[in-house]
Write a protein that holds these residues in place. Structure first.
Motif, short mmCIF file in Angstrom:
data_model
loop_
_atom_site.label_atom_id
_atom_site.label_comp_id
_atom_site.label_asym_id
_atom_site.label_seq_id
_atom_site.Cartn_x
_atom_site.Cartn_y
_atom_site.Cartn_z
N SER A 53 4.53 -2.61 2.16
CA SER A 53 3.29 -3.39 2.28
C SER A 53 2.03 -2.54 2.26
O SER A 53 0.91 -3.08 2.31
CB SER A 53 3.31 -4.21 3.57
OG SER A 53 4.29 -5.22 3.50
N ILE A 54 2.17 -1.22 2.19
CA ILE A 54 1.00 -0.34 2.23
C ILE A 54 0.24 -0.37 0.91
O ILE A 54 0.83 -0.31 -0.18
CB ILE A 54 1.41 1.10 2.57
CG1 ILE A 54 1.65 1.23 4.07
CG2 ILE A 54 0.35 2.11 2.15
CD1 ILE A 54 0.41 1.04 4.94
N ARG A 55 -1.08 -0.45 1.03
CA ARG A 55 -1.97 -0.37 -0.12
C ARG A 55 -2.98 0.74 0.11
O ARG A 55 -3.58 0.84 1.18
CB ARG A 55 -2.72 -1.70 -0.33
CG ARG A 55 -3.78 -1.65 -1.43
CD ARG A 55 -4.47 -2.99 -1.62
NE ARG A 55 -5.39 -3.32 -0.55
CZ ARG A 55 -6.66 -2.91 -0.47
NH1 ARG A 55 -7.16 -2.10 -1.40
NH2 ARG A 55 -7.43 -3.28 0.54
N ILE A 56 -3.18 1.58 -0.90
CA ILE A 56 -4.21 2.62 -0.88
C ILE A 56 -5.37 2.12 -1.73
O ILE A 56 -5.17 1.68 -2.86
CB ILE A 56 -3.68 3.94 -1.44
CG1 ILE A 56 -2.54 4.48 -0.57
CG2 ILE A 56 -4.79 4.98 -1.56
CD1 ILE A 56 -1.79 5.64 -1.18
N GLY A 57 -6.57 2.19 -1.19
CA GLY A 57 -7.72 1.75 -1.99
C GLY A 57 -8.93 1.44 -1.14
O GLY A 57 -9.07 1.95 -0.02
N VAL A 72 -2.84 -2.97 4.72
CA VAL A 72 -1.66 -3.78 4.45
C VAL A 72 -2.03 -4.74 3.33
O VAL A 72 -3.09 -5.37 3.36
CB VAL A 72 -1.22 -4.56 5.71
CG1 VAL A 72 0.00 -5.42 5.40
CG2 VAL A 72 -0.91 -3.59 6.85
N LYS A 73 -1.19 -4.82 2.32
CA LYS A 73 -1.48 -5.70 1.19
C LYS A 73 -1.75 -7.12 1.67
O LYS A 73 -1.03 -7.64 2.53
CB LYS A 73 -0.30 -5.70 0.22
CG LYS A 73 -0.03 -4.38 -0.45
CD LYS A 73 1.25 -4.44 -1.28
CE LYS A 73 1.57 -3.10 -1.91
NZ LYS A 73 2.88 -3.12 -2.63
N ALA A 74 -2.77 -7.74 1.10
CA ALA A 74 -3.13 -9.10 1.50
C ALA A 74 -1.99 -10.08 1.24
O ALA A 74 -1.84 -11.06 1.98
CB ALA A 74 -4.39 -9.53 0.76
N ASP A 75 -1.20 -9.81 0.21
CA ASP A 75 -0.08 -10.69 -0.11
C ASP A 75 1.25 -10.10 0.32
O ASP A 75 2.32 -10.56 -0.12
CB ASP A 75 -0.06 -11.00 -1.61
CG ASP A 75 0.07 -9.73 -2.46
OD1 ASP A 75 -0.01 -8.61 -1.90
OD2 ASP A 75 0.23 -9.85 -3.70
N GLY A 76 1.19 -9.06 1.18
CA GLY A 76 2.41 -8.41 1.63
C GLY A 76 2.88 -8.92 2.98
O GLY A 76 2.26 -9.79 3.60
N LYS A 77 3.99 -8.36 3.43
CA LYS A 77 4.52 -8.69 4.74
C LYS A 77 3.75 -7.93 5.81
O LYS A 77 3.27 -6.82 5.56
CB LYS A 77 6.00 -8.31 4.82
CG LYS A 77 6.90 -9.00 3.82
CD LYS A 77 8.32 -8.47 3.94
CE LYS A 77 9.25 -9.11 2.91
NZ LYS A 77 10.62 -8.53 2.99
N PRO A 78 3.63 -8.48 7.01
CA PRO A 78 3.03 -7.69 8.10
C PRO A 78 3.91 -6.50 8.42
O PRO A 78 5.12 -6.52 8.17
CB PRO A 78 2.97 -8.68 9.27
CG PRO A 78 3.99 -9.72 8.95
CD PRO A 78 4.04 -9.83 7.46
N ILE A 79 3.29 -5.44 8.94
CA ILE A 79 4.06 -4.29 9.41
C ILE A 79 4.26 -4.49 10.90
O ILE A 79 3.29 -4.57 11.66
CB ILE A 79 3.33 -2.97 9.10
CG1 ILE A 79 3.09 -2.82 7.60
CG2 ILE A 79 4.12 -1.78 9.63
CD1 ILE A 79 2.32 -1.58 7.21
N GLU A 80 5.50 -4.59 11.32
CA GLU A 80 5.80 -4.90 12.71
C GLU A 80 5.71 -3.66 13.58
O GLU A 80 5.89 -2.52 13.11
CB GLU A 80 7.19 -5.52 12.82
CG GLU A 80 7.40 -6.79 12.01
CD GLU A 80 6.58 -7.96 12.53
OE1 GLU A 80 6.07 -7.88 13.67
OE2 GLU A 80 6.46 -8.96 11.80
N LYS A 81 5.44 -3.86 14.87
CA LYS A 81 5.39 -2.78 15.84
C LYS A 81 6.70 -1.99 15.79
O LYS A 81 7.78 -2.57 15.81
CB LYS A 81 5.17 -3.33 17.24
CG LYS A 81 5.11 -2.25 18.32
CD LYS A 81 4.86 -2.88 19.69
CE LYS A 81 4.83 -1.81 20.78
NZ LYS A 81 4.56 -2.40 22.12
N GLY A 247 -3.73 -7.63 4.98
CA GLY A 247 -5.16 -7.47 4.78
C GLY A 247 -5.82 -6.55 5.78
O GLY A 247 -6.97 -6.13 5.57
N ALA A 248 -5.13 -6.20 6.87
CA ALA A 248 -5.72 -5.36 7.91
C ALA A 248 -5.71 -3.89 7.50
O ALA A 248 -4.90 -3.46 6.68
CB ALA A 248 -4.99 -5.55 9.22
N GLN A 249 -6.62 -3.14 8.11
CA GLN A 249 -6.68 -1.71 7.86
C GLN A 249 -5.75 -0.96 8.81
O GLN A 249 -5.58 -1.35 9.97
CB GLN A 249 -8.10 -1.19 8.01
CG GLN A 249 -8.24 0.29 7.65
CD GLN A 249 -9.67 0.78 7.54
OE1 GLN A 249 -9.90 1.97 7.30
NE2 GLN A 249 -10.64 -0.12 7.67
#
Length: 255
Positions: A53-57, A72-81, A247-249
């Motif tokens: 789900s990681i996006r660089i940009g 985190v990609k806006a259309d991706g899965k959340p990254i869980e704790k 979508g979060a940083q």
């Protein structure tokens, strides 16, 4: 057409170093660097891993006024704790080599090794990372400012202390690199390497992907933990300390 990112050219005397690599870095549809080359390079190693789900940009893709970072990609899965955001193999880190010691904060050898890789450019075994580093700007650290610039900043600060507690910013380069490390003041590759480590390294390690995350000590924003190598040869792990929504940083702490 995707924009090309210019790579730094170092001229030493009449010779142009190997750091004049001419290939453009990969970009997205907006012309922003997307780090696909770095991700493929790291994940091609048996010990390498980057969360899907990681996006660089840029925070706002296509907006040149928007900050660069990890998202985190806006259309991706959340990254869980507890999930690993990135695991970087030792071979992909620019380090002091066998001289590495956990939680040692400065290393002359690390800077010399970085300068060596910068000179190699595309011939470096770490070329995807080196090419990215060669696009970074100089003059962004207060210690790099001209004498007039330092004088002006001192006046604006009302004294020599750079918040929150930095007292030696005016002469760090001279004191550490030229005096302690016997650096060459006329060598602009060494100078560039010194300031890159000052602004980007993690306890003497230059770690790709990890060093793209922006800083925050805000407890509502800081969302990662880092696990540094205990010894030379170990991997570097970057882990979510809370759920990170699409979508979060992704932030780390530089402290």
């Amino acid at each position: 057409m995707a924009a090309c990112l210019a790579l730094r050219t170092f001229v030493i005397g009449a010779a142009v170093t190997a750091a004049t690599a001419a290939a453009a870095l990969p970009t997205d549809e907006h012309g922003d660097y997307n780090g696909i080359d770095l991700i493929e390079w790291i994940t091609s190693h048996p010990d390498g891993m980057i969360h899907e789900s990681i996006r660089i940009g840029r925070e706002r893709p296509g907006d040149p006024t928007s900050i660069n970072g990890l998202f985190v990609k806006a259309d991706g899965k959340p990254i869980e704790k507890g999930e690993t955001i990135a695991q970087i193999p030792w071979d992909h880190i620019i380090s002091p080599g066998n001289a590495y010691r956990n939680y040692k904060f400065t290393s002359c050898k690390a800077i010399y090794n970085l300068a060596k890789e910068l000179r190699r450019g595309e011939t470096s075994s770490k070329a995807p990372y080196v090419k990215y580093l060669l696009t970074q700007s100089s003059g962004t650290m207060p210690g790099e400012f001209s004498k007039a610039g330092k004088k002006f900043l001192t006046k604006m600060l009302g004294g020599d202390d750079l918040p929150p507690y930095e007292e030696t910013w005016k002469d760090d380069y001279e004191r550490m690199w030229l005096d302690q490390c016997a650096g060459d003041e006329s060598d602009e590759v060494e100078r560039f390497a010194y300031w890159l480590t000052s602004s980007r390294d993690e306890d003497t390690l230059m770690v790709p992907i990890y060093d793209m995350a922006n800083h925050s000590n805000d407890s509502t924003k800081l969302n990662t933990l880092s696990y540094k190598p205990r010894e030379a040869g170990d991997v570097f792990r970057f882990v979510a300390s809370m759920r990170i929504e699409p979508g979060a940083q992704v932030y780390n702490s530089y402290n």
